[in-house]
Design an enzyme around this catalytic site. Structure first.
Site, PDB file in Angstrom:
ATOM      1  N   ASP A 155      -3.898 -35.997  45.362  1.00  0.00           N
ATOM      2  CA  ASP A 155      -5.263 -36.381  44.981  1.00  0.00           C
ATOM      3  C   ASP A 155      -6.109 -35.146  44.679  1.00  0.00           C
ATOM      4  OD1 ASP A 155      -4.530 -39.052  45.562  1.00  0.00           O
ATOM      5  OD2 ASP A 155      -4.954 -38.705  47.681  1.00  0.00           O
ATOM      6  N   ASP A 178      -1.111 -50.106  58.279  1.00  0.00           N
ATOM      7  CA  ASP A 178      -1.622 -51.366  58.834  1.00  0.00           C
ATOM      8  C   ASP A 178      -2.901 -51.686  58.052  1.00  0.00           C
ATOM      9  OD1 ASP A 178      -2.574 -53.491  60.317  1.00  0.00           O
ATOM     10  OD2 ASP A 178      -3.153 -52.296  62.052  1.00  0.00           O
ATOM     11  N   ASP A 198      -6.644 -35.790  55.084  1.00  0.00           N
ATOM     12  CA  ASP A 198      -6.448 -36.174  53.693  1.00  0.00           C
ATOM     13  C   ASP A 198      -7.409 -35.461  52.762  1.00  0.00           C
ATOM     14  OD1 ASP A 198      -5.224 -38.287  55.144  1.00  0.00           O
ATOM     15  OD2 ASP A 198      -5.596 -39.677  53.490  1.00  0.00           O
ATOM     16  N   ARG A 258       3.942 -46.810  44.716  1.00  0.00           N
ATOM     17  CA  ARG A 258       4.386 -46.886  46.113  1.00  0.00           C
ATOM     18  C   ARG A 258       5.287 -48.092  46.304  1.00  0.00           C
ATOM     19  NH1 ARG A 258       0.255 -44.434  49.262  1.00  0.00           N
ATOM     20  NH2 ARG A 258      -0.072 -42.417  48.281  1.00  0.00           N
TER      21      ARG A 258
END
Lengths: 338, 338, 338, 338, 338, 338
Positions: E275, E110, E311, E173
């Site tokens: 990452d 979102d 993350d 992506r």
């Protein structure tokens, strides 16, 4: 302009507290937070918008890393953190339990032999003394160990010599040293202090002064070259409900600054609210050199800190100024920030 | 008899709030709840025993499914939920932080471009208009987007035409639209409203009315075919302690209904307490067509909602009637439901 | 000297309560605690420093083991716990929800057919009767089942015969038995009671007495060989704010002992505060045989229990004596135990 | 077309489980969930898109309300829930502890004398029998009490008479009844069953059958008018790693349907995975009348249920079909649903 | 020497994930974390000891402040954070759910219309381009909005012009843009890239290349002035068990660097492990300009990141070097860091 | 018969561990547990049904009280706990972080200057030496401080003189003392040891022995009057998957006892699993004087401990015997304890 507006010196501890109203002696979880008087001050000033750092010493392990990260999280520079790589490196701890009438809040300290207690002047980089507009420490730091005391006193002198304003919070703690020991040390550094924070009770008992609060505050500026004396007044109605205000005496204007108290503060966590006061006052003085604004910032910052879990403040300038505005408002005030 | 006693129209959002007195800017966890003014109303009425549904629009994904399940959990039919399968489908969000004096509660909205904001009349099944005894929406819905506003106004007209009573809560929010914009829209739908909820402050500022509250309430029924006007009175002693009562003006009896306020309400979560009031009043009117009972249900439902975490009420009829009974009790009252 | 200073008899239940102000009907977690009137008493006395045990009966499974471990955790001996290995073995449960004005705290019991309800005299080892200086049980135990009632009455007699003092807390619960049924049973055991705990309301309604509280208390000692009667007075200002004090009538000195109430107690969890009172009083009587000290211990123990989550007390002697000292203090009192 | 595609009959219990790998005998928190074989089935079918309801009986209090709300949350109609208002009303409970090799998962039941155990045919509204395309119950229901058994058997007959397909999961539980008792009852209802779920072990031990699994499955359809027999095969490599597949025998096509097993399922919570299988199969049969699709839905629904905490499934049709597709995929498969 | 060794450009989002294996569509709590590909990279490099900053744009409210604080917590400078004070300011969000075979992890984004999506070149201070030795961004940034794409491409050119090395992670992506759109943009910036991260699958599908992985990697350095190409190889045995290794092709030495894979990685949270690889490689190249060390740091950093919730990486240099050492160890290795 | 079957001597620490796979350096919560090698042993034996106590020394404050309560919770007598009322009283702490491949579990100790490190022989009541059938301590205790070492060695001698069997776990920890220092001390007490626990690696490295494990084990019984030597074998496949078995050499029978290993143990928390082994073996020897049963109890107790969060075991005799039975089972084994 200096690189930092404020550098503080002090121990940062791990604070362990049971959830809600649970007891230290029960439960299965501790909240894990960072806290320490001078970090609280540096963070409060940083949140209001000035650049601050802290001199402290941490064990060079993962629990030290936790503290370092929290220091950064609250906006304070970690450039002057020192790391203890010895076998005896440890982080000071304190256990904190909330109160609810008739149960008082409780603290158990486990801070002896911490890495900070071994902080030696030789570990501090010489460059630091010219880097800040203001240096702040407290009586807690002076009481922690002989080594730290000597380090702190010498740092006060060096920062003073390099042109920084010196701020000092007496913060007398009977569990750390005797009144006599404290008095001797504090009298020895008062000649270097510009901004002094001291409570009425400490004036009377530890410093052995007499007279009204106003007389004692002024007296300190007459006996020493202190320029501003700040003294808070907290009224504890219950562990969950306090009133708060303060007085600042300013030598230049020879005036006492005061305002009506914040009343019926909902106390969620009172630890660090005294440090938030110091932060608010220092912000007002460093930014505006205005005792009345300093008083307002200090009172607001301290009052609202009581509503924040943990030692560390979390209010930015907009929030503090909103609280001051509400405190002085007379008409309709919205009950919700939307 | 209609299939539903109440259908409402409104956005349902994800509410994210830190635990306890933590801040939005800190902590590592959010409570995850559903909320939205018109869902709160539908749920409050459903818990009291009437059959209710909601027209809303959700993204067709797992977070939309969470909301759908919560809607069912609180007893509201999901038969008229619509699902947005577009790439831009999203659920509106709001962040909520509790207050403690002198810190106010805070809300941050992130509801722009939500799936609900794209709700178009064409998406609503035509069959719905004959299905309910009463239709309710609020000024929030009218303010969300041009599309939703047109949809809502047209739905009001169609429900009215199909014989439903129309209930409307003005619920003016300055962060959503200007006073002038709001006044124009609301004046355009007032001809269709049977039951109107409006605060004294909104009468004066947004609607530009003058006189006493009673005069303004009656004035609205004279200018428009509104049959009942309801206006709440909340006194905020602190973020954690409120008083509450209300007034209902009824055209048929030309009377003002009032009762003594609920005092010293322990506010755990004040969000949705206004909606709980609407729910209580609508229950009283739909079930008994009795303004005094409606007032009692409304005041009790709103007062007790303040003690319930989250937007949504959780009180069934037995609880509400117990609270009314205690409110009016004079002798010994047990302190515990056992 | 006996092996135990106090043995109690009673059911220990699993208490399940939602977190914070959540409802039994919502949420996804229950706090899991042990509780039961007579365990609360035994634990309160043990924490103050006397050796206590409890006679109870638990299912011989993991949930029974949880209870056994909690009993040990709070310092009560598990030597007289009995284990039910039958297919129907179960632990009684109660669900507890906190209150916030105008919502009352609520309890739902699910204790029928528990292993304790099947406690038979034959299961109790004969050796127990000579082991303790004092035996305590309550009206709750008498009300649980026919079997338990007979067991309890016979145990009272046997402990009395073996020289123990008998303590009894009437603790009338209308949801367990009728007033008449209770009166008959309690009148039958009053001839064996030395220390009686009874509320004013129970004197009037269940026992059918009249006159002032003092008259009724003395009356009980005239009708029966009771030596001390204790009666608490709780004033519920709100579910979160109580006042508390009590009266003890002592036959030997023919005096009524009282002190000024604890006011504005911050109630975190009021369950077990009556039992904490019993524990404080029993400690004072067993240790010092002094009704005034007993009263002070009882009032302090009960007041502070209200601030502790769960049924069980957690205050040791130092804490209780600190609270008594503060209650009677006149000058400066520190707000923090450091 | 009927109002419901599936109605089930069964007890819904409160499931209490410690967090993570904690033990029932330790810790301070229980997860609070609803569960019960037939609810799990109804919910699994509802999530896949068919309209389902459950006949069950709950105590008329807040803990019963919690269960009712959870039932709605998972998409099952509460129209046929019955409420027990008697003094002895209670909800059955089970305690569940996870396993980790070499520790097995454990369950403790506390379900005797529950409100469901008192479910009487007279409490069921007569209208129900014509409302559904399929009725499902299990051997657990038959074992709970004499009253429930008679009710269930009679309901099977009435639903059958009204034209519903009858589904039955033998689900033999040695802790509820003896093999002989179970065999007698089950043989008595087999003449009414259309779709039968039974494990190989139950065929052999409880039913006393011999031969291969395929022979026994076919044998059941020869002895009784059963149309489909479904039998799962779970291989427990460790409490956290299972394989799973199943066989369906279909009378009409006289074929055995099978597929390659799901391997190395990460078992988070294995409770309810058998019920999820039943749900998947019933969905396939009710929607497509296709044993192969039913088998695929059943195997996928069961496998994925093992990864979901709690008894209740949470997979919608898109998820189940995605899992089937992956299970049969040969080339590149994304590791993440984005 | 430059002030920063690495500056990255990218969106930082709020990540909301249910606890443990709960679902987005259930439960009552979200973990609240910060994440974003380029922040993850900057943080990984900072933890290893180099000075890093990030260019990003946050809403100027409390949820933006949360992100700012987390950025500082992980050691990345907030000097180049920009604040959006407009009415439409919002933080991008993503919901993340863990996987367990056969359930895959899931993400719902979102992030449309976030404050970052409005990042305009004019908002970036000109001074920044000379401040860093290396600049890194990714294909995600290029895909977010037209505005951001133009900003990013221009920043790449300006940093390049100011002498910084340019690092770029293609990170294609499919849910953000089409293969064709991506290919066009990426081909346009490849002339400026020094260090390129690209997967084998992206080479084949999005870039339309053919041949072996090694041929494609070398091919990119022949078509463009890229000096190093890095490509990871992840083998997903199950959502909880991966293998990982990578290849680096270095133009100067014309060699392919590889090492044996990390096997049976216990995947706790796989987000950000790619990452972390980039961070390890950049550290190796920036610090030692040594592709083999870069490969080792990259593989170790990525492997261990899989074991860290959230993350963001949390491994310092000592930990990464310990992991490399264990990976290459042959004899006795302690199972515990003590 | 003695009052205790086992008394142990050792430090009990506060263990602080982040939730799940979080890191010591992150997160906001610590799990709060008690642990210590010799407490773990005493608790393991107590849970199996023998009466045990521990000699330890705690600070006389609330955190010491927490430990005392946990000791009672796990069934160990607190009769020989000593309380340190000095200003320097403190509880030793250790921080524990779980591992997941390739991340190893980590421990940080903060136990210097603990109250236990000041344990002096004079503090131990003389009566204790005649009270127990067996006394156990470990090499950790010998390594903690000079004072404790002297105390422990003297206690070994006195318990031996009073007729107790002496059990000793070498438990060599390189972070506490050097190999040489350890060897000297341990050689000095070996003449008093009856039951010795030592690993193969410690035999080789610290004790400087050579030969096969069996040869070294027998060698120890030849050099010293040790009667049984026990040595565990743990194979760490990953931090979450271990195999485990052990060997016992018994002098009387001159035999080596072994059994097939427990394989693929799901390691939830490996701390204390060595102590659980000691507990199982001691139970087997104290209860049955049977090395084979001791081996089985030890292996089962250790294996299952790995699945229990925290240092402390929680398995009673029924559970251990069930695990042994499953370990040796050949046919169908239920996957669930129902």
């Amino acid at each position: 302009m200096k690189e930092y507006e404020l550098i503080t010196l002090g121990e940062v501890m791990l604070r362990l507290s049971p959830l809600g109203y649970e007891r230290i002696s029960g439960g299965e979880t501790f909240e894990k937070r960072a806290g320490g008087s001078e970090l609280n001050v540096a963070s409060g000033v940083a949140l209001l918008g000035l650049r601050t750092g802290i001199v402290s010493r941490l064990p060079d392990n993962d629990i030290g890393k936790f503290i370092k990260n929290r220091i950064r999280f609250v906006g304070v520079s970690d450039d002057y953190l020192l790391y203890d790589q010895s076998d005896t490196a440890r982080l000071g701890i304190y256990y904190y339990e909330m109160g609810a009438a008739p149960r008082k809040p409780s603290i158990i300290y486990d801070r002896q032999n911490s890495s900070f207690a071994g902080l030696d002047l030789g570990q501090i980089p010489d460059e630091i003394y010219g880097k800040t507009a203001c240096f702040h420490t407290s009586g807690i730091t002076l009481a922690l160990s002989e080594t730290v005391r000597e380090t702190a006193v010498e740092m006060v002198k060096r920062f003073k010599a390099a042109g920084a304003e010196i701020s000092f919070d007496v913060n007398y703690r009977a569990n750390l040293w005797s009144e006599e020991e404290a008095r001797n040390v504090i009298e020895a550094i008062l000649p270097y202090i510009d901004i002094l924070f001291i409570s009425e009770e400490t004036c009377r008992r530890m410093m052995g002064m007499t007279g009204t609060l106003r007389e004692m505050m002024k007296g300190l500026t007459q006996a020493y070259p202190v320029k501003r004396v700040c003294s808070t007044k907290r009224t504890v109605k219950s562990p969950k409900k306090h009133d708060f205000t303060s007085t600042i005496y300013d030598v230049d204007t020879d005036r006492y600054y005061e305002e009506s108290p914040y009343t019926d503060i909902d106390v969620i966590d009172r630890i660090g609210s005294g440090d938030a006061y110091v932060a608010g006052v220092l912000y007002g003085l460093l930014k505006y050199d205005d005792p009345m604004r300093a008083l307002q910032y200090g009172n607001a910052a301290s009052s609202v800190k009581n509503t924040i879990p943990g030692d560390l403040p979390s209010s930015d300038l907009a929030e503090i100024e909103g609280i001051i505005k509400n405190h002085n408002a007379t008409g309709y005030v919205s009950e919700l920030n939307r």
